[in-house]
Design an enzyme around this catalytic site. Structure first.
Site, PDB file in Angstrom:
ATOM      1  N   LYS A 112       0.760  -1.237   0.215  1.00  0.00           N
ATOM      2  CA  LYS A 112      -0.137   0.125  -0.041  1.00  0.00           C
ATOM      3  C   LYS A 112       0.802   1.330  -0.167  1.00  0.00           C
ATOM      4  CE  LYS A 112      -4.289  -1.827   1.986  1.00  0.00           C
ATOM      5  NZ  LYS A 112      -4.918  -2.076   3.184  1.00  0.00           N
ATOM      6  N   LYS A 193      -4.085 -10.836  -6.795  1.00  0.00           N
ATOM      7  CA  LYS A 193      -5.110 -11.072  -6.443  1.00  0.00           C
ATOM      8  C   LYS A 193      -6.524 -10.241  -6.691  1.00  0.00           C
ATOM      9  CE  LYS A 193      -5.463  -9.123  -2.169  1.00  0.00           C
ATOM     10  NZ  LYS A 193      -5.312  -8.630  -0.894  1.00  0.00           N
ATOM     11  N   LYS A 196     -10.740  -5.632  -4.075  1.00  0.00           N
ATOM     12  CA  LYS A 196     -12.055  -4.554  -3.870  1.00  0.00           C
ATOM     13  C   LYS A 196     -11.623  -3.295  -4.405  1.00  0.00           C
ATOM     14  CE  LYS A 196     -13.793  -5.860   0.615  1.00  0.00           C
ATOM     15  NZ  LYS A 196     -12.914  -5.402   1.569  1.00  0.00           N
TER      16      LYS A 196
HETATM   17  P1  TYM Z   1     -10.699  -7.813   3.486  1.00  0.00           P
HETATM   18  O1  TYM Z   1     -11.976  -6.555   3.596  1.00  0.00           O
HETATM   19  O2  TYM Z   1      -9.911  -7.076   2.550  1.00  0.00           O
HETATM   20  O3  TYM Z   1     -11.303  -9.003   3.023  1.00  0.00           O
HETATM   21  C1  TYM Z   1     -12.286  -9.821   3.781  1.00  0.00           C
HETATM   22  C2  TYM Z   1     -11.986 -11.142   3.542  1.00  0.00           C
HETATM   23  O4  TYM Z   1     -11.868 -11.562   2.163  1.00  0.00           O
HETATM   24  C3  TYM Z   1     -10.731 -12.227   1.950  1.00  0.00           C
HETATM   25  N1  TYM Z   1     -10.262 -12.068   0.615  1.00  0.00           N
HETATM   26  C4  TYM Z   1     -10.017 -13.008  -0.235  1.00  0.00           C
HETATM   27  N2  TYM Z   1     -10.060 -14.229  -0.187  1.00  0.00           N
HETATM   28  C5  TYM Z   1      -9.760 -14.959  -1.389  1.00  0.00           C
HETATM   29  N3  TYM Z   1      -9.240 -14.275  -2.602  1.00  0.00           N
HETATM   30  C6  TYM Z   1      -9.184 -12.932  -2.667  1.00  0.00           C
HETATM   31  N4  TYM Z   1      -8.817 -12.489  -3.830  1.00  0.00           N
HETATM   32  C7  TYM Z   1      -9.476 -12.362  -1.544  1.00  0.00           C
HETATM   33  N5  TYM Z   1      -9.619 -10.861  -1.209  1.00  0.00           N
HETATM   34  C8  TYM Z   1      -9.936 -10.666   0.222  1.00  0.00           C
HETATM   35  C9  TYM Z   1      -9.660 -11.627   3.173  1.00  0.00           C
HETATM   36  O5  TYM Z   1      -8.634 -12.619   3.381  1.00  0.00           O
HETATM   37  C10 TYM Z   1     -10.376 -11.467   4.196  1.00  0.00           C
HETATM   38  O6  TYM Z   1     -10.653 -12.727   5.309  1.00  0.00           O
HETATM   39  N6  TYM Z   1      -7.779  -6.944   7.501  1.00  0.00           N
HETATM   40  C11 TYM Z   1      -9.055  -7.627   6.848  1.00  0.00           C
HETATM   41  C12 TYM Z   1     -10.096  -7.187   7.926  1.00  0.00           C
HETATM   42  C13 TYM Z   1     -10.115  -7.515   9.222  1.00  0.00           C
HETATM   43  C14 TYM Z   1     -10.126  -8.697   9.902  1.00  0.00           C
HETATM   44  C15 TYM Z   1     -10.041  -8.479  11.250  1.00  0.00           C
HETATM   45  C16 TYM Z   1     -10.328 -10.205   9.470  1.00  0.00           C
HETATM   46  C17 TYM Z   1     -10.102  -6.464  10.402  1.00  0.00           C
HETATM   47  N7  TYM Z   1      -9.951  -7.112  11.488  1.00  0.00           N
HETATM   48  C18 TYM Z   1      -9.978  -9.335  12.326  1.00  0.00           C
HETATM   49  C19 TYM Z   1     -10.053 -11.147  10.465  1.00  0.00           C
HETATM   50  C20 TYM Z   1     -10.115 -10.677  11.992  1.00  0.00           C
HETATM   51  C21 TYM Z   1      -9.209  -7.177   5.355  1.00  0.00           C
HETATM   52  O7  TYM Z   1      -8.976  -6.070   4.960  1.00  0.00           O
HETATM   53  O8  TYM Z   1     -10.166  -7.987   4.747  1.00  0.00           O
END
Ligand code: TYM
Length: 328
Positions: A112, A193, A196
């Site tokens: 980032k 990957k 979003k």
């Molecule tokens: P975020 O919002 O980016 O994504 C949410 C979840 O989706 C999964 N993910 C994917 N899985 C497979 N292929 C992909 N291309 C893909 N893109 C996203 C992510 O692994 C995630 O599980 N930091 C985290 C949010 C968070 C969190 C937490 C997660 C904040 N606090 C505590 C677990 C526990 C995030 O940005 O996820």
């Protein structure tokens, strides 16, 4: 007593099939076996500037979508992170036991910082807040996609360091990845990957994309120069399409080999599109029903925050006592 599950998702961009297959599908599946808390992490979202009106809308939209894909408020607490202030409170205390070097090594942070001109301190602290989300509820299991494994290792390192400095306080959380779909790649570029925040019409399938759009995006997906599916020589694009199919349908490796070997790419894409449409259409119908009742989502979120608050307060008290902070 049931073990606890916690996970989170950021209310930014449009949630896509990578989010669903990597994490959300598992959330819905395991909520019956665990005491489950699922967070919409708005405090994480603001580590990068968000338009305020848009962010507010996205939080409710995402909550509606999580309900539509099967998060059942009778079994899970659906919580907006900022509505439980203990997340931020614990994050500060954990910040004070986290060496900066651990944070500077995080690959998502490094990626980032390459994209952004100006980096907020919040972006560096991002994984500490994530550790706080998890440790606040003494979660045992954290269902996520593959891209979060480094953040979870850090959460364990922080917990361990705190426990060794101040005495046994936190439960050690375990990472739970799905069998298939832990890392879904972009349709336009299978080396990246699915994300979003990446724009471009052909990159991701949003969970609210209508069937025609889903078909169009898949038909245009990048493959390779082979004429038909060969599991032993296929490139990352074809492999990604098969992963999407397998994660949605839960087909066995054998049936994938039997059904797809020798299939021309046009036909492969049609098969994948039909599987994706069949899975998303009922979810989209439920989303329309849920969001037609304007008060329902807000009520679920209020109940969720109320239900988890005692556990959050309990941990913060424990941490304050352990660290010698003033607890009247
Ligand atoms: P975020 O919002 O980016 O994504 C949410 C979840 O989706 C999964 N993910 C994917 N899985 C497979 N292929 C992909 N291309 C893909 N893109 C996203 C992510 O692994 C995630 O599980 N930091 C985290 C949010 C968070 C969190 C937490 C997660 C904040 N606090 C505590 C677990 C526990 C995030 O940005 O996820």
């Amino acid at each position: 007593m049931k073990k606890r599950v916690l996970s989170g998702i950021q209310p930014t961009g449009s949630p896509h099939i990578g989010n669903y297959l990597g994490a959300l599908k598992n959330w819905a599946k395991i909520q019956y076996d665990y005491d489950s808390i699922y967070c919409i992490v708005d405090l994480h979202a603001i580590t990068i500037y968000q338009d305020p009106a848009e962010l507010r809308g996205k939080i409710l939209e995402l909550a509606g979508m999580l309900l539509a894909l099967g998060i059942d408020p009778k079994h899970s607490s659906l919580v907006v992170q900022s509505s439980v202030p203990e997340h931020a409170e614990l994050a500060w205390m954990l910040t004070c036991v986290t060496p900066i070097g651990w944070l500077e090594r995080m690959t998502q942070y490094k990626a980032k910082t390459e994209e952004q001109e100006s980096i907020s301190d919040g972006l560096l602290q991002y994984p500490v807040l994530m550790a706080a989300d998890i440790l606040l509820y003494q979660a045992h299991v954290v269902p996520v996609g593959d891209d979060q494994t480094q953040h979870l290792e850090l959460a364990r390192d922080i917990a361990q360091r705190f426990n060794s400095l101040y005495g046994e306080t936190f439960t050690m959380p375990e990472t739970r990845l799905p069998t298939h779909g832990a890392r879904i790649m972009g349709l336009d570029d299978p080396d990246k990957k699915m994300s979003k925040s990446t724009t471009g019409e052909g990159h991701a399938i949003s969970l609210l994309d209508p069937p025609d759009r889903i078909r169009k995006k898949l038909m245009r997906a990048t493959t390779d120069s082979n004429p038909a599916v060969d599991l032993d020589t296929m490139g990352p694009g074809v492999s990604n399409l098969l992963s999407i199919y397998q994660a949605f349908t839960e087909a066995s490796d054998d049936s994938i080999r039997n059904d797809f070997t020798g299939l021309r790419y046009g036909d492969l894409k049609k098969r994948v599109a039909e599987a994706v449409v069949a899975a998303l259409e009922p979810m989209q119908q439920r989303y329309r029903e849920i969001t037609a009742d304007s008060g329902y989502v807000a009520k679920v979120l209020a109940e969720g925050a109320e239900r988890v608050t005692p556990a959050a307060r309990d941990t913060v008290q424990k941490v304050k006592r352990a660290m010698g902070l003033y607890t009247p």
